[in-house]
Design a protein around this motif. Structure first.
Motif, PDB file in Angstrom:
ATOM      1  N   VAL A 188       0.837  -1.209   0.000  1.00 16.17           N
ATOM      2  CA  VAL A 188       0.000   0.000   0.000  1.00 16.17           C
ATOM      3  C   VAL A 188       0.870   1.257   0.000  1.00 16.17           C
ATOM      4  CG1 VAL A 188      -1.612   1.362   1.386  1.00 16.17           C
ATOM      5  CG2 VAL A 188      -1.988  -1.076   1.089  1.00 16.17           C
ATOM      6  N   PHE A 189       1.900   1.270   0.840  1.00 15.41           N
ATOM      7  CA  PHE A 189       2.795   2.427   0.914  1.00 15.41           C
ATOM      8  C   PHE A 189       3.504   2.650  -0.417  1.00 15.41           C
ATOM      9  CE2 PHE A 189       7.002   4.278   1.735  1.00 15.41           C
ATOM     10  CZ  PHE A 189       6.639   5.441   2.400  1.00 15.41           C
ATOM     11  N   THR A 190       4.010   1.572  -1.010  1.00 15.41           N
ATOM     12  CA  THR A 190       4.704   1.681  -2.297  1.00 15.41           C
ATOM     13  C   THR A 190       3.774   2.200  -3.376  1.00 15.41           C
ATOM     14  OG1 THR A 190       6.111  -0.189  -1.668  1.00 15.41           O
ATOM     15  CG2 THR A 190       6.072   0.419  -3.996  1.00 15.41           C
ATOM     16  N   ALA A 191       2.566   1.644  -3.434  1.00 14.52           N
ATOM     17  CA  ALA A 191       1.600   2.080  -4.449  1.00 14.52           C
ATOM     18  C   ALA A 191       1.261   3.559  -4.301  1.00 14.52           C
ATOM     19  CB  ALA A 191       0.324   1.231  -4.354  1.00 14.52           C
ATOM     20  N   SER A 192       1.090   4.020  -3.057  1.00 10.93           N
ATOM     21  CA  SER A 192       0.737   5.429  -2.835  1.00 10.93           C
ATOM     22  C   SER A 192       1.859   6.352  -3.287  1.00 10.93           C
ATOM     23  CB  SER A 192       0.408   5.665  -1.366  1.00 10.93           C
ATOM     24  OG  SER A 192       1.546   5.490  -0.550  1.00 10.93           O
ATOM     25  N   LYS A 193       3.116   5.943  -3.043  1.00 11.27           N
ATOM     26  CA  LYS A 193       4.248   6.764  -3.460  1.00 11.27           C
ATOM     27  C   LYS A 193       4.353   6.833  -4.981  1.00 11.27           C
ATOM     28  CE  LYS A 193       5.941   8.164   0.415  1.00 11.27           C
ATOM     29  NZ  LYS A 193       5.947   9.627   0.732  1.00 11.27           N
ATOM     30  N   VAL A 194       4.102   5.712  -5.644  1.00 13.83           N
ATOM     31  CA  VAL A 194       4.147   5.697  -7.113  1.00 13.83           C
ATOM     32  C   VAL A 194       3.026   6.561  -7.687  1.00 13.83           C
ATOM     33  CG1 VAL A 194       3.904   4.231  -9.160  1.00 13.83           C
ATOM     34  CG2 VAL A 194       5.286   3.453  -7.237  1.00 13.83           C
ATOM     35  N   ILE A 195       1.843   6.453  -7.110  1.00 17.17           N
ATOM     36  CA  ILE A 195       0.717   7.280  -7.568  1.00 17.17           C
ATOM     37  C   ILE A 195       1.060   8.759  -7.441  1.00 17.17           C
ATOM     38  CG2 ILE A 195      -1.654   7.987  -7.050  1.00 17.17           C
ATOM     39  CD1 ILE A 195      -2.205   5.088  -6.231  1.00 17.17           C
TER      40      ILE A 195
END
Length: 290
Positions: A188-195
């Motif tokens: 979730v953290f990784t996805a939010s940073k990429v977004i």
């Protein structure tokens, strides 16, 4: 005129479908290759679909679609027909991509941490591509928007985080491993940073306010040595009641320390406020686009 308007509408629909297709495929690859095979539930509807797939063996895309149906009805009621139809379009494309386009790809069952990281990157990139055209993947996004209408004082990010945490805790209970929750949080953290990186740009910088007795000299040196434009803002000291000028300047991250050196050389007693800027648009950074 009507034919031209229809042609424009069809073109916009095709562009939206292209963005939905590319974004959904990236999301589906992250889900089928990295997330699901390692029993990682990355929050939201997708995480819940992974858990239900584990319990029932019904495909993830099917679960994702059916979980979104009641949410879409809620969205239709509170957020309008246009929002519901655009979201339905994206949900259908995403479900098809998960169960058909990405399902035949080989599953990675190596290091779960790598799976969480790469799965989060692909899912985040996919969602960002969908968001670029104003669409949404449904799920917790619908819930958060409806709740924000009812409770506008609660930050949207906090609502989304709460939903993700609940789903991740459920997945940990179902899979029987605390690692499931930990890897889910990583995804979730990784996805939010990429977004954030895709939507708000990687061209981040620093925004600096400088209160100095010699703002003019600092501004001249910044423009000459760093080739950055500056803005002088009129100000009045609350304690001294004397007029002064506040220097406002945006720089790239690597230019921050040279700027601080210039300020120290001109006025060691200067007062500086430094903030992170998620996106800087304009001359010297990146052009304004629609």
């Amino acid at each position: 005129m009507e034919r031209a308007g229809l042609r424009k509408t069809l073109w916009e629909l095709l562009v939206e479908l292209a963005f939905d297709g590319v974004g959904s495929f990236a999301f589906a690859v992250g889900m089928q290759m990295f997330i699901a095979p390692n029993q990682i539930a990355p929050g939201g509807v997708s995480g819940l679909a992974v858990v239900l797939n584990y319990l029932t063996r019904v495909p993830i895309g099917v679960w994702s679609f059916f979980i979104n149906i009641p949410l879409l009805l809620v969205g239709l009621r509170f957020l309008g027909r246009r929002f519901a139809l655009r979201t339905l379009k994206t949900v259908v494309v995403l479900s098809v991509m998960i169960d058909y386009a990405a399902a035949p790809l080989p599953a990675y069952t190596g290091d779960p941490l790598l799976a969480a990281l790469f799965g989060g990157v692909l899912m985040g990139a996919g969602m960002a591509v969908v968001f670029l055209r104003g669409s949404t993947t449904g799920g917790s996004d619908i819930v958060s928007r409806v709740l924000q209408l009812r409770y506008p004082y609660i930050p949207l990010g906090r609502i989304l985080m709460s939903i993700d945490v609940v789903v991740i805790l459920i997945s940990a209970a179902v899979f029987g491993r605390i690692e499931t929750a930990l890897y889910g949080m990583v995804a979730v953290f990784t996805a939010s940073k990429v977004i954030d990186g895709i939507l708000y740009g990687m061209d981040t910088g620093k925004l600096i306010y400088v209160m100095s007795r010699d703002s003019q000299t600092i501004a001249k040196r910044v423009m000459a040595e760093l080739e950055r434009g500056c803005t002088l803002l009129k100000s009045t000291g609350a304690f001294t009641q004397s007029d002064a000028q506040v220097l406002l300047v945006a720089v790239r991250r690597q230019q921050y320390h040279p700027l601080k050196k210039i300020i120290h050389e001109v006025d060691p007693a200067a007062f500086i406020i430094v903030t992170d800027s998620t996106e800087v648009i304009g001359l010297g950074f990146k052009p304004i686009t629609g």
